[in-house]
Scaffold this motif. Structure first.
Motif, short mmCIF file in Angstrom:
data_model
loop_
_atom_site.label_atom_id
_atom_site.label_comp_id
_atom_site.label_asym_id
_atom_site.label_seq_id
_atom_site.Cartn_x
_atom_site.Cartn_y
_atom_site.Cartn_z
N ASP A 1 -8.60 2.11 -9.10
CA ASP A 1 -8.38 1.13 -10.15
C ASP A 1 -8.35 -0.28 -9.57
OD1 ASP A 1 -7.80 0.57 -12.95
OD2 ASP A 1 -5.82 -0.03 -12.26
N MET A 2 -7.75 -0.44 -8.39
CA MET A 2 -7.69 -1.75 -7.75
C MET A 2 -9.08 -2.26 -7.41
SD MET A 2 -4.50 -1.26 -5.15
CE MET A 2 -5.05 -2.67 -4.18
N ILE A 3 -9.94 -1.39 -6.90
CA ILE A 3 -11.28 -1.79 -6.50
C ILE A 3 -12.11 -2.19 -7.71
CG2 ILE A 3 -13.43 -0.96 -5.47
CD1 ILE A 3 -11.27 -1.53 -3.45
N LYS A 4 -11.88 -1.53 -8.85
CA LYS A 4 -12.65 -1.84 -10.05
C LYS A 4 -12.36 -3.24 -10.58
CE LYS A 4 -12.73 2.96 -11.74
NZ LYS A 4 -12.21 3.86 -12.80
N GLY A 5 -11.20 -3.78 -10.27
CA GLY A 5 -10.83 -5.06 -10.84
C GLY A 5 -10.58 -4.98 -12.32
N LEU B 1 -1.46 -1.67 6.17
CA LEU B 1 -1.50 -0.29 5.69
C LEU B 1 -2.26 -0.23 4.36
CD1 LEU B 1 2.14 0.95 6.41
CD2 LEU B 1 0.05 1.55 7.66
N ARG B 2 -1.97 -1.16 3.47
CA ARG B 2 -2.67 -1.22 2.18
C ARG B 2 -4.16 -1.42 2.40
NH1 ARG B 2 -4.30 -5.71 -0.51
NH2 ARG B 2 -4.52 -5.67 -2.79
N LEU B 3 -4.50 -2.35 3.27
CA LEU B 3 -5.91 -2.62 3.55
C LEU B 3 -6.63 -1.38 4.04
CD1 LEU B 3 -8.33 -4.54 4.18
CD2 LEU B 3 -7.26 -4.92 6.42
N VAL B 4 -6.06 -0.72 5.03
CA VAL B 4 -6.69 0.47 5.62
C VAL B 4 -6.77 1.60 4.61
CG1 VAL B 4 -6.41 2.26 7.38
CG2 VAL B 4 -6.09 -0.14 8.00
N LEU B 5 -5.69 1.82 3.87
CA LEU B 5 -5.65 2.92 2.91
C LEU B 5 -6.71 2.76 1.84
CD1 LEU B 5 -4.03 5.47 1.95
CD2 LEU B 5 -2.73 3.91 0.50
N ILE B 6 -6.78 1.58 1.22
CA ILE B 6 -7.71 1.36 0.12
C ILE B 6 -9.15 1.37 0.60
CG2 ILE B 6 -8.39 -0.20 -1.72
CD1 ILE B 6 -5.62 1.18 -2.03
N ALA B 7 -9.42 0.66 1.70
CA ALA B 7 -10.80 0.60 2.20
C ALA B 7 -11.29 1.96 2.66
CB ALA B 7 -10.89 -0.42 3.34
N ALA B 8 -10.44 2.69 3.39
CA ALA B 8 -10.85 4.00 3.89
C ALA B 8 -11.06 4.98 2.75
CB ALA B 8 -9.79 4.54 4.86
N PHE B 9 -10.20 4.94 1.74
CA PHE B 9 -10.37 5.85 0.61
C PHE B 9 -11.68 5.61 -0.11
CE2 PHE B 9 -10.17 5.92 -4.05
CZ PHE B 9 -10.22 7.29 -4.24
#
Length: 475
Positions: free
Chosen positions: A198-202, A252-260
């Motif tokens: 959902d975050m990536i979708k904006g 942690l947020r950066l790595v988690l979201i980007a990696a997912f």
């Protein structure tokens, strides 16, 4: 009485500069809305034909930006931070108050104390902590855990003979792997999948999703201070660079979201290619294409991130024939750059093992965890095909649909069918290995059904999947 000339001069100092003509009067395409969501690749080619390698576009709320379509121009932007910075505080729209905290792009563009928003020494400090912590991962341990997670997911649908691999496999496997690598409780995984995407979708709910992720990570950092472990969170906390708790949480947020997002899309797109592309299947079965080659082909043709926001101009400059003003936003067009005829004169010719694509960006900010993502994707696909060797698409390829947002384009579903069978016992799924006699594992699925017959279906011995799996296991 105020001098009119003086009043005019004062206004010119405080008023925002006029919008570039290319962005006004209908001259700029929107990177949101129907056209961008239905056919982003078509939009990129239209913009390339109209404007060349750099095109004026509008982001959510009609914020002006430049979309970088050319391969060379993308490299130029990523390699010259003196002209194109990652510091979003330079963005004119940010300075003018147009990017409010409630704006859909706020979660991915508001400046935060993380390496992706910094250049120079600060970037080196933060990026060094991330690189050093990623380097401590045990690659064999990652593969064992991913295999176990993949088997858990397959257990949930193997008895039905049908599955939908985007929601039942590709989306959940990376998050299951990442929660373990970050030292998080596994029960967070399902909801984090929804929040991350959902975050990536904006979307309009992106801010709320971001708040949920931040709260989970804030609690994780506090827990790891009290109970450190052999995980990424602990290593960031203990790193000699001395990161603050907020810096640890944001990384942690950066790595988690980007990696997912990257890994989920990579798994889904690779599986779709395997199931639908005749050339790929023939090449792989004939021994002319290894799995790493196939994955790199997917990263060229369907990169997990189609664009990245962004870079911000530090000065007035020229790029691809366009006049860029200080404070302008730039969007890296990763998918468009990968299709640039400057580097790919014939898009129909397969690219064997060439990693010159921009799927993971470039320059100093190139994704540091890309090899971990490749390992998760490759190991997960291996485990899936080992369990379901006769996997085939359950619908016509023309029925497959995508959903696109500013940064990402992903399959909405990938329905498949296969020979139904009960989930085997854990020891059968793990199989023999060099350390199997000394390594004890917990049950892969506590509710696993009794083991089926150990006889291998005849289809396995004749299926081209065997060739695929053999190449895959060489990853």
């Amino acid at each position: 009485m105020t001098n009119p000339a003086e009043h005019s001069r004062t206004d010119s100092l405080t008023a925002p500069p006029p919008q570039c003509p290319a962005h006004s009067a209908g001259g700029a395409a929107r990177l949101y809305g129907t056209e961008a969501e239905d056919d982003p690749y078509g939009l990129y080619e239209r913009l390339r034909a109209e404007h060349g390698p750099v095109a004026p576009v509008l982001l959510h709320g009609d914020l002006p930006a430049w979309l970088i379509l050319g391969y060379r121009e993308n490299l130029d932007v990523t390699r010259t931070p003196s002209r194109f910075s990652r510091d979003s505080r330079l963005w004119r729209a940010m300075q003018e108050g147009k990017l409010t905290p409630e704006h859909p792009l706020a979660p991915i563009s508001t400046w935060q104390p993380v390496c992706v928003f910094a250049d120079g020494p600060q970037h080196e400090r933060w990026r060094g902590a991330v690189n050093d912590s990623i380097a401590r991962f045990d690659k064999r341990g990652i593969r064992r855990h991913v295999t176990q997670c993949a088997n858990q997911l397959v257990d949930r649908f193997c008895a039905s003979g049908r599955a939908e691999l985007v929601h039942q496999f590709a989306e959940h496997l990376p998050m299951m792997a990442m929660t373990q690598l970050l030292g998080m409780p596994e029960e967070y995984s399902p909801r984090l999948v929804n929040a991350a995407r959902d975050m990536i979708k904006g979307t309009e709910t992106a801010v709320a999703s971001n708040e949920y992720v931040q709260e989970i990570l804030r609690k994780l950092v506090a827990r790891k201070h009290a109970q450190p472990g052999a995980d990424f969170t602990t290593w960031l906390i203990e790193h000699p660079s001395g990161l603050s708790d907020d810096e640890v949480q944001q990384h942690l947020r950066l790595v988690l979201i980007a990696a997912f997002e990257t890994t989920a899309n990579l798994i889904a797109n690779t599986l779709k290619m395997v199931l639908t592309d005749v050339r790929f299947r023939a090449s792989l079965a004939g021994g002319h294409m290894t799995l790493p080659d196939a994955v790199e082909q997917v990263l060229w043709d369907e990169p997990p991130f189609i664009t990245i926001l962004g870079r911000w101009a530090t000065q007035d400059t020229e790029l691809g024939g366009q006049q860029i003003k200080a404070g302008d936003a730039l969007v890296l067009g990763l998918a468009a750059a990968n299709m640039d005829t400057v580097v790919r004169p014939d898009l129909d010719v397969p690219i064997h093992g060439n990693r010159a694509h921009l799927a993971f960006s470039g320059g100093a900010h190139e994704c540091p965890g890309q090899d971990v993502g490749r390992a998760i994707a490759g190991t997960g696909i291996d485990a899936l095909l080992l369990r379901l060797p006769d996997l085939t698409l359950a619908v016509e390829e023309s029925e497959l649909e995508y959903r696109s947002s500013l940064m990402s384009r992903h399959l909405t579903s990938l329905p498949v069918k296969f020979t139904a069978h009960q989930a085997p016992l854990p020891e059968l799924m793990m199989g023999p290995g060099p350390d199997s006699s000394s390594h004890t594992t917990s049950p892969v699925h506590p509710m696993a059904a009794p083991a089926p017959s150990t006889q291998v279906p005849a289809a396995v011995s004749t299926s081209w999947w065997r060739s695929f799996r053999n190449w895959l296991r060489r990853w």
